[in-house]
Structures are given as structure tokens and as C-alpha cells.
Design a protein around this motif. Sequence first.
Motif, PDB file in Angstrom:
ATOM      1  N   ASP A 145      -1.456  -3.744   8.862  1.00 35.37           N
ATOM      2  CA  ASP A 145      -0.667  -4.971   9.042  1.00 35.37           C
ATOM      3  C   ASP A 145       0.502  -5.060   8.071  1.00 35.37           C
ATOM      4  OD1 ASP A 145      -2.349  -6.016  11.012  1.00 35.37           O
ATOM      5  OD2 ASP A 145      -3.758  -6.700   9.478  1.00 35.37           O
ATOM      6  N   PHE A 146       1.634  -5.483   8.607  1.00 33.46           N
ATOM      7  CA  PHE A 146       2.783  -5.821   7.774  1.00 33.46           C
ATOM      8  C   PHE A 146       3.560  -6.908   8.470  1.00 33.46           C
ATOM      9  CE2 PHE A 146       1.948  -1.563   6.356  1.00 33.46           C
ATOM     10  CZ  PHE A 146       2.155  -1.659   4.999  1.00 33.46           C
ATOM     11  N   VAL A 147       4.168  -7.818   7.737  1.00 38.34           N
ATOM     12  CA  VAL A 147       5.113  -8.753   8.322  1.00 38.34           C
ATOM     13  C   VAL A 147       6.387  -8.787   7.499  1.00 38.34           C
ATOM     14  CG1 VAL A 147       5.552 -11.107   9.091  1.00 38.34           C
ATOM     15  CG2 VAL A 147       3.251 -10.145   9.298  1.00 38.34           C
ATOM     16  N   CYS A 148       6.260  -9.191   6.238  1.00 36.26           N
ATOM     17  CA  CYS A 148       7.480  -9.474   5.470  1.00 36.26           C
ATOM     18  C   CYS A 148       8.022  -8.259   4.736  1.00 36.26           C
ATOM     19  CB  CYS A 148       7.196 -10.586   4.463  1.00 36.26           C
ATOM     20  SG  CYS A 148       6.151 -10.044   3.099  1.00 36.26           S
ATOM     21  N   ARG A 149       7.182  -7.331   4.380  1.00 31.68           N
ATOM     22  CA  ARG A 149       7.543  -6.127   3.618  1.00 31.68           C
ATOM     23  C   ARG A 149       8.125  -6.464   2.250  1.00 31.68           C
ATOM     24  NH1 ARG A 149      11.643  -4.186   7.497  1.00 31.68           N
ATOM     25  NH2 ARG A 149      11.354  -6.244   8.398  1.00 31.68           N
ATOM     26  N   ALA A 150       7.880  -7.689   1.771  1.00 32.01           N
ATOM     27  CA  ALA A 150       8.475  -8.096   0.489  1.00 32.01           C
ATOM     28  C   ALA A 150       7.503  -8.874  -0.378  1.00 32.01           C
ATOM     29  CB  ALA A 150       9.727  -8.924   0.762  1.00 32.01           C
ATOM     30  N   GLY A 151       6.205  -8.708  -0.134  1.00 27.57           N
ATOM     31  CA  GLY A 151       5.225  -9.389  -0.980  1.00 27.57           C
ATOM     32  C   GLY A 151       5.192 -10.885  -0.804  1.00 27.57           C
ATOM     33  N   VAL A 152       5.472 -11.376   0.384  1.00 28.07           N
ATOM     34  CA  VAL A 152       5.539 -12.811   0.606  1.00 28.07           C
ATOM     35  C   VAL A 152       4.488 -13.299   1.599  1.00 28.07           C
ATOM     36  CG1 VAL A 152       7.003 -14.711   1.394  1.00 28.07           C
ATOM     37  CG2 VAL A 152       7.992 -12.844   0.069  1.00 28.07           C
ATOM     38  N   CYS A 153       4.171 -12.474   2.586  1.00 34.76           N
ATOM     39  CA  CYS A 153       3.302 -12.972   3.655  1.00 34.76           C
ATOM     40  C   CYS A 153       1.823 -12.724   3.375  1.00 34.76           C
ATOM     41  CB  CYS A 153       3.681 -12.329   4.981  1.00 34.76           C
ATOM     42  SG  CYS A 153       3.212 -10.590   5.097  1.00 34.76           S
ATOM     43  N   GLY A 154       1.516 -11.743   2.547  1.00 38.07           N
ATOM     44  CA  GLY A 154       0.125 -11.497   2.182  1.00 38.07           C
ATOM     45  C   GLY A 154      -0.680 -10.731   3.215  1.00 38.07           C
ATOM     46  N   SER A 155      -0.031 -10.093   4.181  1.00 40.00           N
ATOM     47  CA  SER A 155      -0.821  -9.443   5.234  1.00 40.00           C
ATOM     48  C   SER A 155      -1.132  -7.971   4.965  1.00 40.00           C
ATOM     49  CB  SER A 155      -0.119  -9.596   6.581  1.00 40.00           C
ATOM     50  OG  SER A 155       1.187  -9.103   6.494  1.00 40.00           O
ATOM     51  N   CYS A 156      -0.506  -7.369   3.955  1.00 40.09           N
ATOM     52  CA  CYS A 156      -0.647  -5.923   3.798  1.00 40.09           C
ATOM     53  C   CYS A 156      -1.621  -5.505   2.702  1.00 40.09           C
ATOM     54  CB  CYS A 156       0.707  -5.284   3.544  1.00 40.09           C
ATOM     55  SG  CYS A 156       1.394  -5.749   1.946  1.00 40.09           S
ATOM     56  N   GLY A 157      -2.502  -6.436   2.285  1.00 39.10           N
ATOM     57  CA  GLY A 157      -3.482  -6.085   1.256  1.00 39.10           C
ATOM     58  C   GLY A 157      -4.392  -4.959   1.732  1.00 39.10           C
TER      59      GLY A 157
ATOM     60  N   GLY B 279      -4.526  -4.089  -3.512  1.00 36.34           N
ATOM     61  CA  GLY B 279      -3.132  -4.347  -3.846  1.00 36.34           C
ATOM     62  C   GLY B 279      -2.332  -4.506  -2.567  1.00 36.34           C
ATOM     63  N   LEU B 280      -1.055  -4.900  -2.707  1.00 34.54           N
ATOM     64  CA  LEU B 280      -0.176  -5.045  -1.553  1.00 34.54           C
ATOM     65  C   LEU B 280       0.506  -3.704  -1.282  1.00 34.54           C
ATOM     66  CD1 LEU B 280       1.611  -8.452  -2.230  1.00 34.54           C
ATOM     67  CD2 LEU B 280      -0.395  -8.008  -0.795  1.00 34.54           C
ATOM     68  N   ALA B 281       0.370  -3.195  -0.068  1.00 32.54           N
ATOM     69  CA  ALA B 281       0.961  -1.899   0.256  1.00 32.54           C
ATOM     70  C   ALA B 281       2.488  -1.953   0.190  1.00 32.54           C
ATOM     71  CB  ALA B 281       0.502  -1.442   1.632  1.00 32.54           C
ATOM     72  N   CYS B 282       3.066  -3.096   0.580  1.00 34.55           N
ATOM     73  CA  CYS B 282       4.531  -3.170   0.618  1.00 34.55           C
ATOM     74  C   CYS B 282       5.141  -3.235  -0.770  1.00 34.55           C
ATOM     75  CB  CYS B 282       4.999  -4.352   1.458  1.00 34.55           C
ATOM     76  SG  CYS B 282       4.771  -5.950   0.660  1.00 34.55           S
ATOM     77  N   ARG B 283       4.312  -3.581  -1.789  1.00 32.32           N
ATOM     78  CA  ARG B 283       4.819  -3.685  -3.144  1.00 32.32           C
ATOM     79  C   ARG B 283       4.389  -2.498  -4.007  1.00 32.32           C
ATOM     80  NH1 ARG B 283       6.276  -8.759  -4.881  1.00 32.32           N
ATOM     81  NH2 ARG B 283       6.895  -7.635  -6.745  1.00 32.32           N
TER      82      ARG B 283
HETATM   83  S1  FES Z   1       3.977  -7.168   4.211  1.00 27.93           S
HETATM   84 FE1  FES Z   1       4.028  -9.220   3.554  1.00 27.93          FE
HETATM   85  S2  FES Z   1       3.055  -9.061   1.615  1.00 27.93           S
HETATM   86 FE2  FES Z   1       3.197  -6.985   2.199  1.00 27.93          FE
END
Ligand code: FES
Lengths: 257, 243
Positions: free
Chosen positions: B59-71, B79-83
Motif C-alpha cells: 500500500d501507498f498513497v501519499c509517498r511523503a509520510g503523511v497518510c500512514g498506509s505504507c507501514g 517503519g514507513l516504506a516511503c520514508r
Molecule cells: S505512503 Fe503515505 S505514509 Fe508512506
Amino acid sequence: MNSTHAGMLAADAIRPRASRWPARLDVAQSVSGLLLALFMWGHMVFVASILVSKDAMWTITKLFEGYFVFGESYPGIVSVIVALVFGLFILHAGLALRKFPANYRQYSLFGRHMRGMRHEDTTLWYWQVLTGFALFFLASAHLWWMLTHPGMIGPYASADRVWGDHFWILYLLLLFAVELHGGIGLYRLAVKWGVFEGKDPAASRRRLRAAKWTITVFLIALGLATLAAYVKIGIEHAPQRGERYTPAWVQHEGGES
Amino acid sequence: MNAPATARRLRVHVLRYNPAEPEVLPRTQTYEVDEAEGMTLFILLSELREKHDPSLQFDFVCRAGVCGSCGMVINGRPGLACRTLTAELPADITLAPLPTFELIGDLSVNTGKWMREMTERLEAWVHTKEQEVDLRRHEERMDPDLADEVYELDRCIECGCCVAACGTAHMRRDFVGAVGINKVGRFRLDPRDARGDEDFYELLGNDDGVFGCMSLLACNDLCPKELPLQSQIAFLRRRLARI
Ligand code: FES
Ligand code: HEM
Ligand code: SF4
Ligand code: SF4
């Protein structure tokens, strides 16, 4: 009061209020742990007095037996103190049981999690449970013995037990278990209730952890030195095993021990 | 670009399982990928799905550590994959789904369902004094410092990393986790919320709540938003123990 408000109160009253016991048990666990840890510090001072001299250790023993108050020894006082500590210990262990992994599944889930995480405080908890479990048996054995033989404490009496009766094995294990467990426990108490948190909790936590390790290493070193001192006396005193120590100045006064 | 010769070849080990196909047992699948400059795990996983394996779920949505979906669990730690930059990781990277949540498939878990249940259980919304809110009236002003304090706790993105990092949550399914305790802390601060500590005790004063936390502090140490979870939990423990 208007009627809507009264209606709300009635609805509230029907739902049973949450029990206060979880809060009380949590506090009791911490307070019992704190008292035990403080007692263990005092205990370390008493037994380590042998490093000063046999007379120093003898004096402290006699102090606890009421010798300097009543003019003669009442080992029963020691039994009463041991019983109090034993009670506290049983209370603390009983409360701690709630936190143990309840079955193999929980145990292995935690173990797998801990190995993956490589996180110091998580690993420390595992050691706290392990040492706590060991204390069930080790501390019980020691406490029971002291409860039933309160008069058998003294420079020679204790040394004969440590060496002649092989208690050094028990005491060596006990030392490591108590110091690790108590040290981790005190650290956890501080972070759990937020004491010494200050303005920068992360920095104070680092300091707390450093202090915890320093204290633990110091106390284990002191404990090992103390145990070595009793072993040495025990070896030297083996031929006269069973004989009690009486300081020279008490012999002059014609006192006994 | 300078020195592509030194670019690492990453070996990515992904724990794969699809509950919809229970006959295919959980397995670790290894992919090899060339590391690129500034590569995050999000970029890496997207490349895997595009070039190697379109069936890979994450899962990914924001790719910027904002949506919380990529844990996800990255080399053993949530951790967050996008960060997460691949440069911070060794060449062998092991990825697994967050273990304390319902598995959707591969690296995708249903944190939303868990968070919703927790939110309902803890009644994590503003409880106003009035029964009916007058939407035409202006909201009362909030002291800016207090607003900052509320905002500080409101930064939680419900990624679930604190729950997956928590040894207590692993052992006890119903534990509310640091995210839940933090939410109560947030509404306790909010002056619009009419509830007092007695009411919060009803929600959190039990062994699945704040008194169940064993102070392992992994939540605090791994929260990607660096929320003050340690202080929040200790604070609420002190407050609720006094009730
Ligand atoms: S994709 Fe939104 S927090 Fe990682
Ligand atoms: C049978 C013996 C014992 C057992 C089984 C035991 C077990 C435990 C366990 C599992 C915890 C963790 C509880 C938690 O995470 O909330 C704990 C906490 C603690 N223990 Fe013990 N313990 C024992 C004896 C002792 C002794 C002898 C001391 C003193 C040195 C001690 C001091 C502490 C302290 C200070 C804490 C922290 C309390 C807290 O977290 O609230 N314990 N104990
Ligand atoms: S508290 Fe931190 S780790 Fe937990 S859900 Fe919120 S942002 Fe994620
Ligand atoms: S302090 Fe430890 S036990 Fe408590 S919520 Fe955080 S990780 Fe879980």
C-alpha cells in the motif's frame, strides 16, 4: 438541572463503573518493586560490611538482633524483618505474574518480536521476566532459610554457610538475578511513571540507562567481592566450623555471642 | 551521474502470502534490483511490481509520510516504506507485513479496520457539552500554545508502527497500543471536550489500556512521526492511577 441532563446521568448509572483495581494493582506492583529494590541496596551494605572488618559485620548483625537496645540478642527480630520482606516479595511476584507470557504462544511471539526488533528496552524486559522467574526459586530458598535460622548470621556463621554448606552457589546466582532484575526494574519505574523526565525525556532516558548500568555493574562487583570475602573466611574457618565469632572487645567485657 | 559502477545490487526478500489463496503457503521471495540514487523502499517496490511481479501487494498513497498506509516491517523493525532510503539499509533487505494487523496480502495489512475499532472503543472524538452543536456559531477561540500542544499529538498518522513495535501488543490482542493512549491524551487536552479523567478512566483504566503497557518504549523509539509517546503514556498513567 434540566431533564436531558438527568436522563444522561441515569444512563451513566446503569453502566457499571470501571473497576479501580487495575490502577491499584499497577501502583502496588511498582511500590512493592521499589521497596524491594531499596531493601536490596540496604542489604548489600549490611553484608558488604564484612569487607570493612569482622567486627563491623558482627556489630550490624547484633544491631538487628536488638543487642545494643536490650543488652541481649533476640534473633526473632530478624525473623520478623525477613517475614515482612517475604510478604512484600510474594505480593510483588504475584502481581508480576500478570505480566508473564501466559502460554507458549505468547512466549514465542514475544521472542520472535524481540529478535527482529533488536531494541534494548524490549530485550531488557525479557531479561527482567527471566531473572524474575529465577528469583521465585532462588530468593524463596534464601528467605525461607533466614526465616527459620535467624540467629545463624555472623562473620563465622555466615562464612561457614557460604563455604561449608555450599550456599555460595545459591548466592552467586541470586546476586546476578537480583542486581539485573532490580536495576532494570528501577529504570522501568522511572520511565513508566515519568519521574526524572525533565524537559528532554530522550536525554534523561539516556542518562537513566547509563546510571542503571553503572549501578548494576558496581553492585555486582561489590557483591562478588563480598562473596569472595565470606568464601575466604569460610575456608580459613573450616577446621573450627560451627564456632561463633565474638569480637575481642566483647570478650574483655565478658559478653557472649 | 557519478560512478554507477559502485551502485549496489540489492537483494530484497519479501514475505509473501495471500489469504485468498490459502493453498499457497507463506514463503519468502527474493528479488534482485539495482540500487538507484535516492531510492526509497516505495520506489523499489514500485519497480518490483512494474518490472518483476505485478502480483505483489503493498500500500501507498501519499509517498511523503503523511497518510500512514505504507507501514511494514523492514529488516525486523516497523517503519514507513516511503520514508526509508535504501542507502540506510544493508544490501539484503527483508520486508514483511505489520504483524499485529489483519493481512490483506503480502505487505498490505488492514490498519484501517484496527484503527477504527480502537477509535470506537476509546470514543476518540470530541464530546461536546451541548447535545446539539450549533453549526452557525463561531467556534470558541483556543489559546495558541494549547492549540500547538493538541496539534503535536494530533500529528499521528495511524500508521500502526507503534502497535507492531510493541511487545505487549504482540502478546495481548486487545491492547490499545500507544496510538490509542495518545489519542486519549489528545482529547484530554482539547478544551472543547467535556470529558474529565473519570470518564477517560472508563475507557483506558484497565489492563488492555494504559495499565497494560509494560513500558518497553519501542513505540516511542519507532514512531515515524516522533510523537512524545513515552511522556504521554507516563502522564496518563499518573493521572488515571490517581482517580
Ligand atoms: S505512503 Fe503515505 S505514509 Fe508512506
Ligand atoms: C519472585 C521474584 C520476582 C519476580 C517473579 C519478579 C518479577 C517482575 C516482573 C515480571 C516485573 C515487570 C513488571 C512490569 O513490566 O510491569 C517486575 C518489576 C519490578 N521488579 Fe520484580 N520480581 C521479583 C522480585 C523482585 C525483587 C527481589 C526486586 C528488588 C530488587 C524487584 C524489583 C522490581 C522492580 C523495581 C520492578 C519495576 C516495577 C514496575 O515495572 O512497576 N523484583 N518484577
Ligand atoms: S503514534 Fe506514531 S507510530 Fe503510532 S500510529 Fe501514530 S504515527 Fe504511527
Ligand atoms: S511503552 Fe511499550 S508496552 Fe507500552 S505501548 Fe509502547 S511499546 Fe507498547
